[in-house]
Design a protein around this motif. Structure first.
Motif, mmCIF file in Angstrom:
data_model
loop_
_atom_site.group_PDB
_atom_site.id
_atom_site.type_symbol
_atom_site.label_atom_id
_atom_site.label_comp_id
_atom_site.label_asym_id
_atom_site.label_seq_id
_atom_site.Cartn_x
_atom_site.Cartn_y
_atom_site.Cartn_z
ATOM 1 N N ALA A 111 0.831 -1.208 0.000
ATOM 2 C CA ALA A 111 0.000 0.000 0.000
ATOM 3 C C ALA A 111 0.868 1.262 0.000
ATOM 4 C CB ALA A 111 -0.937 -0.006 1.198
ATOM 5 N N VAL A 112 1.871 1.300 0.854
ATOM 6 C CA VAL A 112 2.761 2.469 0.915
ATOM 7 C C VAL A 112 3.508 2.632 -0.406
ATOM 8 C CG1 VAL A 112 4.849 3.398 2.025
ATOM 9 C CG2 VAL A 112 2.986 2.455 3.425
ATOM 10 N N PHE A 113 3.993 1.534 -0.963
ATOM 11 C CA PHE A 113 4.714 1.561 -2.232
ATOM 12 C C PHE A 113 3.848 2.170 -3.334
ATOM 13 C CE2 PHE A 113 6.286 -0.343 -6.179
ATOM 14 C CZ PHE A 113 7.655 -0.169 -6.068
ATOM 15 N N VAL A 114 2.620 1.691 -3.456
ATOM 16 C CA VAL A 114 1.723 2.160 -4.517
ATOM 17 C C VAL A 114 1.369 3.638 -4.318
ATOM 18 C CG1 VAL A 114 -0.602 1.906 -5.486
ATOM 19 C CG2 VAL A 114 0.810 -0.124 -5.079
ATOM 20 N N VAL A 115 0.983 4.015 -3.111
ATOM 21 C CA VAL A 115 0.595 5.410 -2.841
ATOM 22 C C VAL A 115 1.775 6.354 -3.054
ATOM 23 C CG1 VAL A 115 -0.145 7.008 -1.016
ATOM 24 C CG2 VAL A 115 -1.321 4.813 -1.313
ATOM 25 N N ALA A 116 2.956 5.962 -2.590
ATOM 26 C CA ALA A 116 4.127 6.831 -2.730
ATOM 27 C C ALA A 116 4.527 6.991 -4.193
ATOM 28 C CB ALA A 116 5.293 6.281 -1.901
ATOM 29 N N TRP A 117 4.429 5.927 -4.983
ATOM 30 C CA TRP A 117 4.752 6.046 -6.403
ATOM 31 C C TRP A 117 3.717 6.883 -7.143
ATOM 32 C CZ3 TRP A 117 9.000 6.094 -8.849
ATOM 33 C CH2 TRP A 117 10.076 5.329 -8.418
ATOM 34 N N ILE A 118 2.460 6.756 -6.761
ATOM 35 C CA ILE A 118 1.441 7.622 -7.363
ATOM 36 C C ILE A 118 1.778 9.083 -7.061
ATOM 37 C CG2 ILE A 118 -0.976 8.353 -7.205
ATOM 38 C CD1 ILE A 118 -1.673 5.324 -6.856
ATOM 39 N N ALA A 119 2.157 9.359 -5.808
ATOM 40 C CA ALA A 119 2.542 10.723 -5.434
ATOM 41 C C ALA A 119 3.732 11.197 -6.267
ATOM 42 C CB ALA A 119 2.876 10.784 -3.939
ATOM 43 N N GLN A 120 4.716 10.317 -6.455
ATOM 44 C CA GLN A 120 5.885 10.676 -7.261
ATOM 45 C C GLN A 120 5.485 11.065 -8.686
ATOM 46 O OE1 GLN A 120 8.546 11.152 -5.304
ATOM 47 N NE2 GLN A 120 9.868 9.545 -6.055
ATOM 48 N N PHE A 121 4.626 10.264 -9.294
ATOM 49 C CA PHE A 121 4.223 10.558 -10.672
ATOM 50 C C PHE A 121 3.346 11.802 -10.745
ATOM 51 C CE2 PHE A 121 5.675 6.186 -11.401
ATOM 52 C CZ PHE A 121 6.480 6.415 -12.502
ATOM 53 N N VAL A 122 2.544 12.061 -9.720
ATOM 54 C CA VAL A 122 1.786 13.322 -9.663
ATOM 55 C C VAL A 122 2.770 14.490 -9.597
ATOM 56 C CG1 VAL A 122 0.264 14.733 -8.208
ATOM 57 C CG2 VAL A 122 -0.334 12.346 -8.699
ATOM 58 N N GLY A 123 3.793 14.366 -8.751
ATOM 59 C CA GLY A 123 4.803 15.412 -8.641
ATOM 60 C C GLY A 123 5.501 15.674 -9.966
ATOM 61 N N HIS A 124 5.798 14.609 -10.681
ATOM 62 C CA HIS A 124 6.459 14.795 -11.975
ATOM 63 C C HIS A 124 5.507 15.331 -13.037
ATOM 64 C CE1 HIS A 124 10.590 13.729 -11.343
ATOM 65 N NE2 HIS A 124 10.175 12.837 -10.468
ATOM 66 N N LYS A 125 4.236 15.046 -12.902
ATOM 67 C CA LYS A 125 3.238 15.651 -13.802
ATOM 68 C C LYS A 125 3.199 17.166 -13.568
ATOM 69 C CE LYS A 125 -0.273 15.436 -16.667
ATOM 70 N NZ LYS A 125 -0.062 15.220 -18.084
ATOM 71 N N ILE A 126 3.205 17.551 -12.286
ATOM 72 C CA ILE A 126 3.242 18.977 -11.938
ATOM 73 C C ILE A 126 4.541 19.601 -12.465
ATOM 74 C CG2 ILE A 126 3.433 20.604 -10.004
ATOM 75 C CD1 ILE A 126 1.640 18.574 -8.404
ATOM 76 N N GLU A 127 5.643 18.885 -12.282
ATOM 77 C CA GLU A 127 6.962 19.357 -12.720
ATOM 78 C C GLU A 127 7.039 19.500 -14.239
ATOM 79 O OE1 GLU A 127 10.857 20.532 -12.205
ATOM 80 O OE2 GLU A 127 9.922 19.548 -10.477
ATOM 81 N N GLY A 128 6.369 18.587 -14.933
ATOM 82 C CA GLY A 128 6.452 18.572 -16.387
ATOM 83 C C GLY A 128 7.699 17.878 -16.900
ATOM 84 N N ARG A 129 8.304 17.060 -16.056
ATOM 85 C CA ARG A 129 9.504 16.311 -16.423
ATOM 86 C C ARG A 129 9.323 14.850 -16.020
ATOM 87 N NH1 ARG A 129 14.054 19.491 -17.339
ATOM 88 N NH2 ARG A 129 13.777 21.669 -16.811
ATOM 89 N N LYS A 130 9.937 13.975 -16.779
ATOM 90 C CA LYS A 130 9.841 12.559 -16.436
ATOM 91 C C LYS A 130 10.756 12.251 -15.245
ATOM 92 C CE LYS A 130 13.303 11.084 -19.771
ATOM 93 N NZ LYS A 130 13.630 10.271 -20.890
#
Length: 159
Positions: A111-130
């Protein structure tokens, strides 16, 4: 520091920082990267140990030692800091394992792994960088050290 005297860890951090300029993305990483690190340790903890000579957590300890060697070679101060991080995470994981057992630890780690990775990809979406690790898997090791280095800088410590 010029290019001739710059350490490899400084080059890694410069490159990693280039993919993490947005303040929101940086804050997400400050929480999500340690969460991912812990979840990987916990997932490895749940793998049965070989034979009867090894205790639960053997695979996690082996991975933490290998990662620690990477950090220590890159920077002794960061290496010692990551050793402290690993010890705290191992103690916490062991406590959860003893208190709740493998199944609950595994469920929580996933659960922590999935939620944290979702957060990471949201952050990178905001960033606009992979994410950096898509260009080089070594960045999966750089992320935790980068977060720790931010803490070191906040306290005025050299890494």
């Amino acid at each position: 520091m010029n290019a001739a005297t710059e350490r490899p860890i400084d080059r890694w951090f410069t490159s990693y920082s280039g993919d993490h300029r947005n303040d929101t993305n940086q804050w997400i990483h400050v929480f999500a990267v340690p969460a991912i690190l812990w979840s990987v340790i916990a997932l490895l903890w749940c793998i049965p140990s070989p034979g009867t000579w090894f205790q639960p957590g053997f695979w996690a300890a082996l991975a933490m030692f290998a990662a620690w060697m990477f950090y220590y070679r890159a920077s002794r101060p960061l290496g010692f800091g990551m050793l402290a991080v690993f010890v705290v995470m191992a103690w916490f994981t062991r406590w959860l394992y003893l208190a709740y057992g493998t199944k609950q630890l595994l469920t929580l780690a996933i659960a922590v792994f999935v939620v944290a990775w979702i957060a990471q990809f949201v952050g990178h979406k905001i960033e606009g960088r992979k994410p950096s690790f898509l260009t080089d898997l070594t960045y999966l090791l750089i992320g935790p050290a980068w977060v720790l280095a931010k803490l070191y800088r906040k306290f005025g410590w050299k890494y």
